[in-house]
Write a protein that holds these residues in place. Structure first.
Motif, PDB file in Angstrom:
ATOM      1  N   VAL A 504      82.322  46.992  90.414  1.00  0.00           N
ATOM      2  CA  VAL A 504      83.452  46.584  89.574  1.00  0.00           C
ATOM      3  C   VAL A 504      82.959  46.240  88.169  1.00  0.00           C
ATOM      4  O   VAL A 504      81.946  45.538  88.020  1.00  0.00           O
ATOM      5  CB  VAL A 504      84.175  45.355  90.176  1.00  0.00           C
ATOM      6  CG1 VAL A 504      85.366  44.957  89.306  1.00  0.00           C
ATOM      7  CG2 VAL A 504      84.617  45.625  91.598  1.00  0.00           C
ATOM      8  N   ILE A 505      83.695  46.720  87.174  1.00  0.00           N
ATOM      9  CA  ILE A 505      83.420  46.354  85.792  1.00  0.00           C
ATOM     10  C   ILE A 505      84.682  45.726  85.215  1.00  0.00           C
ATOM     11  O   ILE A 505      85.777  46.251  85.386  1.00  0.00           O
ATOM     12  CB  ILE A 505      82.951  47.574  84.954  1.00  0.00           C
ATOM     13  CG1 ILE A 505      82.583  47.141  83.534  1.00  0.00           C
ATOM     14  CG2 ILE A 505      83.993  48.680  84.952  1.00  0.00           C
ATOM     15  CD1 ILE A 505      81.889  48.240  82.725  1.00  0.00           C
ATOM     16  N   GLN A 506      84.512  44.591  84.571  1.00  0.00           N
ATOM     17  CA  GLN A 506      85.638  43.870  83.982  1.00  0.00           C
ATOM     18  C   GLN A 506      85.120  42.992  82.849  1.00  0.00           C
ATOM     19  O   GLN A 506      83.925  42.708  82.772  1.00  0.00           O
ATOM     20  CB  GLN A 506      86.346  43.025  85.045  1.00  0.00           C
ATOM     21  CG  GLN A 506      85.441  42.004  85.729  1.00  0.00           C
ATOM     22  CD  GLN A 506      86.096  40.646  85.883  1.00  0.00           C
ATOM     23  OE1 GLN A 506      86.828  40.198  84.996  1.00  0.00           O
ATOM     24  NE2 GLN A 506      85.829  39.976  86.999  1.00  0.00           N
ATOM     25  N   PRO A 507      86.027  42.543  81.944  1.00  0.00           N
ATOM     26  CA  PRO A 507      85.567  41.742  80.810  1.00  0.00           C
ATOM     27  C   PRO A 507      85.007  40.386  81.202  1.00  0.00           C
ATOM     28  O   PRO A 507      84.101  39.862  80.558  1.00  0.00           O
ATOM     29  CB  PRO A 507      86.821  41.584  79.949  1.00  0.00           C
ATOM     30  CG  PRO A 507      87.688  42.727  80.337  1.00  0.00           C
ATOM     31  CD  PRO A 507      87.432  42.946  81.793  1.00  0.00           C
ATOM     32  N   GLY A 508      85.552  39.756  82.278  1.00  0.00           N
ATOM     33  CA  GLY A 508      85.178  38.391  82.581  1.00  0.00           C
ATOM     34  C   GLY A 508      85.850  37.427  81.624  1.00  0.00           C
ATOM     35  O   GLY A 508      86.540  37.842  80.688  1.00  0.00           O
ATOM     36  N   GLY A 509      85.673  36.146  81.864  1.00  0.00           N
ATOM     37  CA  GLY A 509      86.260  35.152  80.972  1.00  0.00           C
ATOM     38  C   GLY A 509      87.352  34.320  81.599  1.00  0.00           C
ATOM     39  O   GLY A 509      87.931  33.454  80.940  1.00  0.00           O
ATOM     40  N   SER A 510      87.660  34.559  82.863  1.00  0.00           N
ATOM     41  CA  SER A 510      88.674  33.770  83.556  1.00  0.00           C
ATOM     42  C   SER A 510      88.071  32.453  84.027  1.00  0.00           C
ATOM     43  O   SER A 510      86.876  32.384  84.372  1.00  0.00           O
ATOM     44  CB  SER A 510      89.217  34.543  84.764  1.00  0.00           C
ATOM     45  OG  SER A 510      89.983  33.706  85.595  1.00  0.00           O
ATOM     46  N   MET A 511      88.914  31.425  84.098  1.00  0.00           N
ATOM     47  CA  MET A 511      88.433  30.145  84.596  1.00  0.00           C
ATOM     48  C   MET A 511      88.059  30.245  86.087  1.00  0.00           C
ATOM     49  O   MET A 511      87.340  29.392  86.617  1.00  0.00           O
ATOM     50  CB  MET A 511      89.495  29.055  84.391  1.00  0.00           C
ATOM     51  CG  MET A 511      90.803  29.284  85.113  1.00  0.00           C
ATOM     52  SD  MET A 511      92.036  28.003  84.756  1.00  0.00           S
ATOM     53  CE  MET A 511      91.237  26.564  85.435  1.00  0.00           C
TER      54      MET A 511
END
Length: 537
Positions: A504-511
């Motif tokens: 999986v590739i994603q931006p990230g940054g969620s709490m």
């Protein structure tokens, strides 16, 4: 303070006795001047235009004879004089204006034929700073605006394509109607507005000020559309002059006029396929309603097309096909088996042209090159009472520092598929989820309110494609999956894993990133963060 009007009614017919001709683009000017002369019109001109008319044997007065002042400062000052602007702005039926003309020896100018220094062309060709500045016209816009303001008495022509209309209007005599003068005045103000827009836009670029206090967007009407997104909407296609290969600058080799939706979708397709350099591998993108329904690379263009089509052959019907390199005969033969609205490519072989010619309604566009995804630019969208302007999304996954956040790192193949999927997800309406395997999209979920739904829809599409291809299992099994924005909960990830994704590739940054990472670790899935999202609304 507003200037009060004397409310003198404009006459309908105004006889053209004196014409001022001052053009940078001299296309057709000699023929026009000759026709005016034959109608008894006194010709006045400037600089290079004066020379062109005189060399053609036409009697023409140099503007310096009217101003009593020579052209100076390399032509920067020649028409900025009361002798010119008084002749353009005088209200012929106002006694005070007539008296001023008599007192100061000012002759009325009834027709102004003016086009401007080629600032837009110089800018588009990358002229240096001094050259570009020198091509900012001052006297031309001033005369155009003066003539247009006084359209009650003065006819102003700013486009060589209107010379024929002017001569038709003049007919056997030498008079123009108020309606014609009004129409030409409106066109003149639009021209100077677009010209100033180009200049202010150039300064914004040079000074690296993408959001100046005043922002205008100008364009030239390329064609009036039959209708907009729907038949009850009016629409036009305007060219802004951006030097970027694409649908706006492409040559239509065959097929009927592109519709509003065709242009929108074709632009989306070509910008997407440009993410994949032609020198690296052939690539094909198939677009429907501005969303990709299949994207793939291959060892040949034909293979790339077949792999892109396999992702969702049902949705591809009536779609747009974009290619990152020359369309060859073999690929063309396959494309014409499917009903397709538009094909766009940098070039087309002669054999492919012959093949496509068998489908006369199929639009075939050639651009000459691919747009560079990294080149900055602006995009705009209207809202009620406003205009949203932003810089183009030119973020590239190759330029990002990818961060492995799970216990298991992706394999080399998974990493390549991650990057491929993330490139495509950038061009999918949000919320977007894209599954990819071996340089081919195998499931796309677009435009959902829930990211979980996007993941599920993409998985369902993959199952449908597997059945259509007679495969024992969807190609999402063992695939990499991209989310264009962060996963706010683990449920989206679980849907992706259920579809068979292993990376999986994603931006990230969620709490809740720790929860999502923990779920990935528990499933043995590799995950990387990009730190950059690609919302597309």
């Amino acid at each position: 303070m507003a200037v009060a009007s004397k409310k003198i009614p404009a006459p309908d017919q105004v006889t053209v006795r004196t014409a001022l001709l001052s053009v940078s683009d001299k296309t057709g000017i000699v023929d026009l001047a000759r026709a005016l002369h034959q109608k008894g019109v006194h010709l006045v001109s400037t600089g290079g235009t004066h020379k062109a008319l005189a060399d053609a044997g036409l009697p023409v007065t140099d503007v310096s004879e009217i101003t009593g002042f020579p052209e100076v400062m390399d032509g920067r000052v020649k028409t900025l004089h009361p002798g010119v602007h008084g002749g353009l702005l005088a209200i012929r039926d106002d006694e005070d204006h007539v008296q001023a003309m008599t007192t100061h020896g000012i002759t009325g100018i009834d027709l102004a034929v003016i086009n401007l220094y080629p600032f837009e062309d110089v800018r588009a060709k990358g002229g240096d700073y001094p050259t570009t500045v020198e091509n900012i016209d001052i006297g031309g816009p001033a005369m155009i605006r003066a003539s247009a303001k006084n359209h009650a008495y003065v006819t102003v022509i700013t486009d060589a394509s209107d010379y024929t209309a002017l001569l038709t209007e003049l007919g056997t005599g030498a008079a123009t109607s108020f309606a014609f003068r009004q129409k030409m005045a409106a066109k003149a103000y639009a021209r100077t507005a677009a010209y100033d827009t180009a200049i202010s836009g150039w300064f914004a670029e040079v000074l690296d000020t993408p959001m100046p206090l005043h922002r205008t967007i100008g364009g030239v009407l390329k064609e009036e559309m039959r209708y907009g997104e729907n038949p009850h909407q009016k629409a036009g296609f305007y060219i802004t002059g951006e030097n970027r290969p694409g649908v706006a600058t492409a040559t239509l080799l065959q097929g009927k006029q592109l519709s509003y939706n065709n242009i929108n979708d074709t632009d989306a397709a070509f910008e997407l396929v440009a993410e994949f350099p032609a020198a690296k591998s052939p690539a094909v993108a198939i677009i429907k309603h501005a969303n990709p329904c299949g994207v793939a690379t291959g060892s040949t263009l034909l293979e790339a097309y077949e792999r892109a089509l396999a992702c969702d052959s049902t949705s591809a019907f009536g779609g747009i096909i974009a290619l990152n390199q020359e369309l060859d005969g073999a690929t063309a033969e396959e494309i014409v088996k499917l009903f397709t609205e538009v094909i766009i490519a940098p070039s087309v072989s002669d054999i492919a042209k012959t093949v496509i010619a068998g489908k006369p309604n199929l639009r075939l566009l050639v651009t000459g090159a691919l747009p560079d995804p990294r080149v900055p630019g602006l995009t705009a969208k209207t809202v009620a009472g406003g205009l949203l302007v932003q810089t183009r999304d030119n973020g590239m996954v190759e330029d990002l520092e990818l961060k492995v956040v799970t216990k298991r790192a992706p394999t080399a193949q998974e990493l390549e598929d991650m990057k491929f999927a993330f490139k495509v997800a950038k061009h999918v309406k949000s919320n977007a989820v894209v599954y990819a395997k071996d340089g081919q999209t195998v499931g796309i979920g677009a435009g959902q309110m829930s990211r979980v739904d996007s993941a599920r829809i993409a998985g369902l599409k993959a199952e449908e494609a597997a059945r259509a291809l007679g495969l024992p299992a969807p190609l999402t099994h063992g695939s990499a999956v991209a989310s264009e924005a962060f996963l706010p909960f683990a449920d989206g990830l679980l849907s992706m894993i259920a579809a068979g994704a292993t990376a999986v590739i994603q931006p990230g940054g969620s709490m809740r990133d720790p929860d999502v990472i923990a779920a990935a670790d528990e499933a043995g899935v590799a995950m990387v963060f990009t730190g950059m999202r690609h919302f597309r609304h």
